[in-house]
Scaffold this active site. Structure first.
Site, PDB file in Angstrom:
ATOM      1  N   CYS A  15       0.857  -1.186   0.000  1.00  0.00           N
ATOM      2  CA  CYS A  15       0.000   0.000   0.000  1.00  0.00           C
ATOM      3  C   CYS A  15       0.898   1.243   0.000  1.00  0.00           C
ATOM      4  O   CYS A  15       2.120   1.150   0.109  1.00  0.00           O
ATOM      5  CB  CYS A  15      -0.894   0.003   1.239  1.00  0.00           C
ATOM      6  SG  CYS A  15       0.054   0.082   2.787  1.00  0.00           S
ATOM      7  N   HIS A  44       5.791  -4.966   8.805  1.00  0.00           N
ATOM      8  CA  HIS A  44       5.816  -6.338   9.307  1.00  0.00           C
ATOM      9  C   HIS A  44       5.939  -7.335   8.156  1.00  0.00           C
ATOM     10  O   HIS A  44       4.972  -8.014   7.782  1.00  0.00           O
ATOM     11  CB  HIS A  44       4.559  -6.617  10.140  1.00  0.00           C
ATOM     12  CG  HIS A  44       4.630  -6.037  11.505  1.00  0.00           C
ATOM     13  ND1 HIS A  44       3.518  -5.743  12.275  1.00  0.00           N
ATOM     14  CD2 HIS A  44       5.699  -5.672  12.269  1.00  0.00           C
ATOM     15  CE1 HIS A  44       3.912  -5.239  13.440  1.00  0.00           C
ATOM     16  NE2 HIS A  44       5.224  -5.197  13.448  1.00  0.00           N
ATOM     17  N   CYS A  99       2.784   5.794   8.935  1.00  0.00           N
ATOM     18  CA  CYS A  99       1.815   5.926   7.850  1.00  0.00           C
ATOM     19  C   CYS A  99       0.940   7.156   8.105  1.00  0.00           C
ATOM     20  O   CYS A  99       0.428   7.342   9.225  1.00  0.00           O
ATOM     21  CB  CYS A  99       0.933   4.681   7.785  1.00  0.00           C
ATOM     22  SG  CYS A  99      -0.399   4.854   6.587  1.00  0.00           S
ATOM     23  N   GLU A 129       1.223  -0.375  16.547  1.00  0.00           N
ATOM     24  CA  GLU A 129       0.346   0.758  16.203  1.00  0.00           C
ATOM     25  C   GLU A 129      -0.546   1.138  17.378  1.00  0.00           C
ATOM     26  O   GLU A 129      -0.744   2.314  17.668  1.00  0.00           O
ATOM     27  CB  GLU A 129      -0.516   0.424  14.983  1.00  0.00           C
ATOM     28  CG  GLU A 129      -1.375   1.613  14.560  1.00  0.00           C
ATOM     29  CD  GLU A 129      -2.441   1.276  13.539  1.00  0.00           C
ATOM     30  OE1 GLU A 129      -3.506   1.916  13.583  1.00  0.00           O
ATOM     31  OE2 GLU A 129      -2.210   0.393  12.689  1.00  0.00           O
ATOM     32  N   THR A 167      -5.728   0.705  12.395  1.00  0.00           N
ATOM     33  CA  THR A 167      -6.044   0.843  10.962  1.00  0.00           C
ATOM     34  C   THR A 167      -6.078  -0.476  10.206  1.00  0.00           C
ATOM     35  O   THR A 167      -6.555  -0.517   9.076  1.00  0.00           O
ATOM     36  CB  THR A 167      -5.036   1.781  10.263  1.00  0.00           C
ATOM     37  OG1 THR A 167      -3.730   1.204  10.357  1.00  0.00           O
ATOM     38  CG2 THR A 167      -5.043   3.169  10.859  1.00  0.00           C
ATOM     39  N   CYS A 197      -7.854   1.626   7.310  1.00  0.00           N
ATOM     40  CA  CYS A 197      -7.313   2.306   6.133  1.00  0.00           C
ATOM     41  C   CYS A 197      -7.882   1.732   4.847  1.00  0.00           C
ATOM     42  O   CYS A 197      -8.360   0.600   4.792  1.00  0.00           O
ATOM     43  CB  CYS A 197      -5.782   2.250   6.150  1.00  0.00           C
ATOM     44  SG  CYS A 197      -5.069   0.781   5.408  1.00  0.00           S
ATOM     45  N   SER A 225       2.136  -9.635  10.736  1.00  0.00           N
ATOM     46  CA  SER A 225       1.353  -8.660   9.974  1.00  0.00           C
ATOM     47  C   SER A 225      -0.126  -8.785  10.304  1.00  0.00           C
ATOM     48  O   SER A 225      -0.780  -9.768   9.943  1.00  0.00           O
ATOM     49  CB  SER A 225       1.575  -8.881   8.469  1.00  0.00           C
ATOM     50  OG  SER A 225       0.621  -8.158   7.722  1.00  0.00           O
ATOM     51  N   ASN A 227      -2.761  -7.043   9.131  1.00  0.00           N
ATOM     52  CA  ASN A 227      -3.698  -7.038   8.006  1.00  0.00           C
ATOM     53  C   ASN A 227      -3.636  -8.357   7.219  1.00  0.00           C
ATOM     54  O   ASN A 227      -4.641  -8.810   6.688  1.00  0.00           O
ATOM     55  CB  ASN A 227      -3.477  -5.813   7.112  1.00  0.00           C
ATOM     56  CG  ASN A 227      -2.278  -5.913   6.218  1.00  0.00           C
ATOM     57  OD1 ASN A 227      -2.358  -6.435   5.116  1.00  0.00           O
ATOM     58  ND2 ASN A 227      -1.133  -5.417   6.689  1.00  0.00           N
TER      59      ASN A 227
END
Length: 320
Positions: A15, A44, A99, A129, A167, A197, A225, A227
């Protein structure tokens, strides 16, 4: 039945925030030379971190490991106010690769805290985060990880209460927890735009389209990670077998027995080179065609910090 087809999710992989974070480290290395110190993994992903280590980046958790006068980069996940202050006090040359979508959450927390708000944060305990966002305040921000936590949370008051979100969560999980927060605290203030996000949302939406079309989903991503883990969980929730791999070496032939169609996606911190290697490994198992799904084309780019916008310098060899 042997594997016949690989279907690639669209969008997948890097991203804009990850692209920017990696470029900050690469440009800092090009401008200042090795070593460049990075607090926490820049993103990550094992492959990305190892590539940057080979170029001269040193990843640390404790600022005491960084020598005076060194160049320090904050990871894409963001850091607390205490870490920022400690880094400034130690006199480092600092570049912040947080970010911008995480920074937006930090700014909102600071603004509403001045207005007397307390916060409920939806997120995973221990994720950098979450530590960074909660560390924007010394008190008055309460973490909930699931619906059960919402019933237990005890803010000092509920007249001025706002909710913020990590996010990289599951969009559906976050919506369910947010609904529980609203039910318990009807006056809670929610973000004008959701904190999850665009890239997390887009990759999850792509998996929702992909999963019903395939017999197994492979997610390229590292265990740390968030996400990427959410993508695997989402496919499984939709009733499709799903596995997450850090690299093609982790693929197990047994996963593909009797599976004619393989769906493939990648978390927002996983480079496309790893996707290509997985495709080649699945081809070796018999897949004869590879096609991309139709999907959203992401064009967002975030600017680099001042001091690294080197118009007269060639862009470094970027991981892709």
């Amino acid at each position: 039945m042997a594997v016949q087809e690989v279907i690639l999710a669209e969008p997948r992989g890097f991203c804009a925030g990850v692209d920017r974070a990696i470029e900050i480290v690469e440009r800092a290395l090009a401008k200042f030379g090795a070593p460049i110190y990075v607090r926490h993994e820049i993103v990550h992903n094992t492959y990305v971190v190892n590539e940057l280590k080979a170029k001269g980046a040193i990843f640390i958790e404790d600022l005491a490991e960084v020598p005076p006068g060194a160049t320090l980069v904050f990871s894409a996940h963001g850091v607390s106010k205490a870490v920022q202050a400690d880094a400034r006090a130690r006199g480092f040359e600092i570049f912040d690769a947080t970010c911008p979508l995480v920074t937006k959450v930090h700014v909102e927390v600071a603004k509403l805290a001045k207005e007397g708000y307390e916060f409920i944060m939806i997120g995973h305990k221990g994720h950098p985060e979450v530590e960074g966002t909660m560390g924007q305040l010394s008190s008055g921000i309460h973490l909930v990880e699931d619906v059960a936590d919402v019933a237990r949370v005890q803010p000092a008051q509920s007249e001025k209460l706002a909710v913020v979100t990590q996010t990289t969560l599951s969009v559906d999980d976050a919506a369910e927890i947010s609904a529980a927060v609203r039910a318990r605290f009807p006056k809670v203030r929610e973000p004008k735009q959701q904190d999850i996000c665009y890239a997390t949302q887009n990759r999850q939406d792509a998996v929702k389209l992909l999963s019903p079309q395939v017999d197994v989903v492979i997610v390229v991503g590292s265990p740390t990670s968030s996400n990427s883990n959410r993508l695997r969980e989402l496919a499984q929730r939709l009733g499709t077998e799903a596995y997450m791999v850090d690299s093609a070496d982790e693929l197990q032939p047994a996963w593909f027995e009797g599976k004619g169609r393989v769906g493939l996606t990648a978390g927002a911190s996983a480079p496309e080179v790893l996707v290509r290697e997985v495709v080649e490994r699945v081809r070796a198992l018999g897949a004869v065609s590879v096609r991309k799904m139709n999907g959203i084309e992401e064009t967002l780019k975030f600017p680099l910090p001042k001091g690294l916008k080197l118009d007269d310098m060639p862009a470094p060899g970027h991981i892709s």
